[in-house]
Design a protein around this motif. Structure first.
Motif, short mmCIF file in Angstrom:
data_model
loop_
_atom_site.label_atom_id
_atom_site.label_comp_id
_atom_site.label_asym_id
_atom_site.label_seq_id
_atom_site.Cartn_x
_atom_site.Cartn_y
_atom_site.Cartn_z
N ARG A 179 0.84 -1.22 0.00
CA ARG A 179 0.00 0.00 0.00
C ARG A 179 0.87 1.26 0.00
O ARG A 179 0.52 2.26 -0.65
CB ARG A 179 -0.93 0.01 1.20
N PHE A 180 1.98 1.22 0.72
CA PHE A 180 2.89 2.37 0.76
C PHE A 180 3.46 2.63 -0.64
O PHE A 180 3.46 3.78 -1.10
CB PHE A 180 4.02 2.10 1.77
N VAL A 181 3.93 1.59 -1.31
CA VAL A 181 4.49 1.74 -2.64
C VAL A 181 3.41 2.23 -3.61
O VAL A 181 3.65 3.12 -4.43
CB VAL A 181 5.13 0.42 -3.13
N ALA A 228 11.81 9.50 -2.49
CA ALA A 228 10.81 10.28 -1.76
C ALA A 228 10.22 9.46 -0.61
O ALA A 228 10.02 9.98 0.50
CB ALA A 228 9.70 10.76 -2.70
N GLY A 229 9.95 8.19 -0.86
CA GLY A 229 9.46 7.31 0.20
C GLY A 229 10.48 7.12 1.30
O GLY A 229 10.15 7.06 2.48
N PHE A 230 11.75 7.03 0.91
CA PHE A 230 12.84 6.87 1.88
C PHE A 230 12.92 8.10 2.79
O PHE A 230 13.04 7.99 4.00
CB PHE A 230 14.15 6.66 1.11
N LYS A 231 12.81 9.29 2.18
CA LYS A 231 12.85 10.54 2.95
C LYS A 231 11.62 10.66 3.85
O LYS A 231 11.72 11.10 5.00
CB LYS A 231 12.91 11.75 2.02
N LEU A 232 10.45 10.28 3.33
CA LEU A 232 9.23 10.35 4.13
C LEU A 232 9.32 9.45 5.36
O LEU A 232 9.00 9.88 6.47
CB LEU A 232 8.01 9.96 3.28
N CYS A 233 9.77 8.23 5.17
CA CYS A 233 9.91 7.30 6.30
C CYS A 233 10.94 7.82 7.30
O CYS A 233 10.75 7.69 8.51
CB CYS A 233 10.31 5.91 5.81
N GLY A 234 12.01 8.40 6.81
CA GLY A 234 13.02 8.97 7.70
C GLY A 234 12.48 10.14 8.50
O GLY A 234 12.76 10.28 9.70
N THR A 235 11.68 10.98 7.87
CA THR A 235 11.09 12.14 8.55
C THR A 235 10.10 11.70 9.62
O THR A 235 10.05 12.28 10.70
CB THR A 235 10.37 13.05 7.52
N ALA A 263 13.36 -4.25 -1.97
CA ALA A 263 11.99 -4.53 -1.54
C ALA A 263 11.01 -3.58 -2.24
O ALA A 263 9.92 -4.00 -2.68
CB ALA A 263 11.86 -4.40 -0.03
N TYR A 264 11.38 -2.32 -2.33
CA TYR A 264 10.53 -1.33 -3.00
C TYR A 264 10.30 -1.73 -4.47
O TYR A 264 9.19 -1.72 -4.96
CB TYR A 264 11.17 0.05 -2.91
N THR A 265 11.38 -2.12 -5.14
CA THR A 265 11.29 -2.53 -6.54
C THR A 265 10.44 -3.79 -6.69
O THR A 265 9.65 -3.90 -7.64
CB THR A 265 12.70 -2.77 -7.12
N ASN A 266 10.59 -4.74 -5.77
CA ASN A 266 9.78 -5.96 -5.83
C ASN A 266 8.29 -5.65 -5.69
O ASN A 266 7.46 -6.22 -6.41
CB ASN A 266 10.20 -6.94 -4.73
N HIS A 267 7.95 -4.74 -4.78
CA HIS A 267 6.53 -4.34 -4.63
C HIS A 267 6.04 -3.61 -5.87
O HIS A 267 4.90 -3.79 -6.29
CB HIS A 267 6.35 -3.49 -3.37
N ASP A 294 8.89 8.42 -6.16
CA ASP A 294 9.63 7.16 -6.28
C ASP A 294 10.26 6.76 -4.95
O ASP A 294 9.88 7.27 -3.90
CB ASP A 294 10.68 7.27 -7.38
N PHE A 295 11.24 5.86 -5.02
CA PHE A 295 11.86 5.29 -3.83
C PHE A 295 12.49 6.36 -2.94
O PHE A 295 12.34 6.33 -1.71
CB PHE A 295 12.92 4.26 -4.24
#
Length: 170
Positions: free
Chosen positions: A112-114, A126-133, A143-147, A123-124
């Motif tokens: 769902r996140f992807v 932005a998601g990486f930065k969001l999770c870090g924030t 894992a992101y690419t697999n999803h 893309d990845f």
């Protein structure tokens, strides 16, 4: 000084008093006597001894178990990483009566996140930065690419069916 005899004393042999795993029983003790820990928590000494015996024995060896009970147990547990319920227990391989089990966490929160990031056009990174924030655990690039690949195959299948349905209506 060179000729002085050293006094050799015979060392006494130490008496064996047991080791940590030896249970000490005296002739005077009874099963109803309590030790400090059981008297503090009001547990009979016999029960305290059973717990101590259980803690000393590691869980090893072979067991015959009911798989339905085990599967229901794993469905009630949650993943220690994402805290999502519904851990899946699957049989990886069998060899005669021996089975190799694998515990897998299949949370849909990652998919769902992807999907949400793709809906936003991100893309990845932005998601990486969001999770870090938000101080959340991050998905790896793999894992992101697999999803993404899973979503792409499902979206392609649904779009193909939708186009076939639209074509048949015309």
């Amino acid at each position: 000084m060179g000729n002085a005899k050293r006094r050799v004393s015979a060392k006494r042999k130490r008496q064996f008093r047991g080791n940590g795993s030896t249970i000490k029983h005296s002739k005077n003790s009874s099963a109803t006597s309590t030790n400090a820990s059981s008297s503090k928590i009001k547990i009979p000494a016999a029960f305290d001894e059973e717990i101590a015996e259980y803690q000393r024995k590691p869980l090893t060896g072979n067991r015959i178990i009911d798989m339905e009970v085990l599967l229901n147990l794993f469905l009630q547990l949650c993943c220690p990483r994402c805290f999502e319920e519904g851990i899946l227990l699957s049989e990886d391989s069998t060899y005669g009566l021996c089975s190799n089990f694998v515990i897998r966490c299949c949370p849909e929160v990652n998919t769902r996140f992807v999907y949400g990031m793709r809906q936003l056009g991100k893309d990845f990174s932005a998601g990486f930065k969001l999770c870090g924030t938000l101080n959340l655990p991050r998905l790896s690039k793999t894992a992101y690419t697999n999803h993404e690949n899973k979503l792409m195959s499902v979206i392609s299948e649904v779009s193909e069916l939708s186009m076939q349905k639209a074509a048949s209506e015309l």
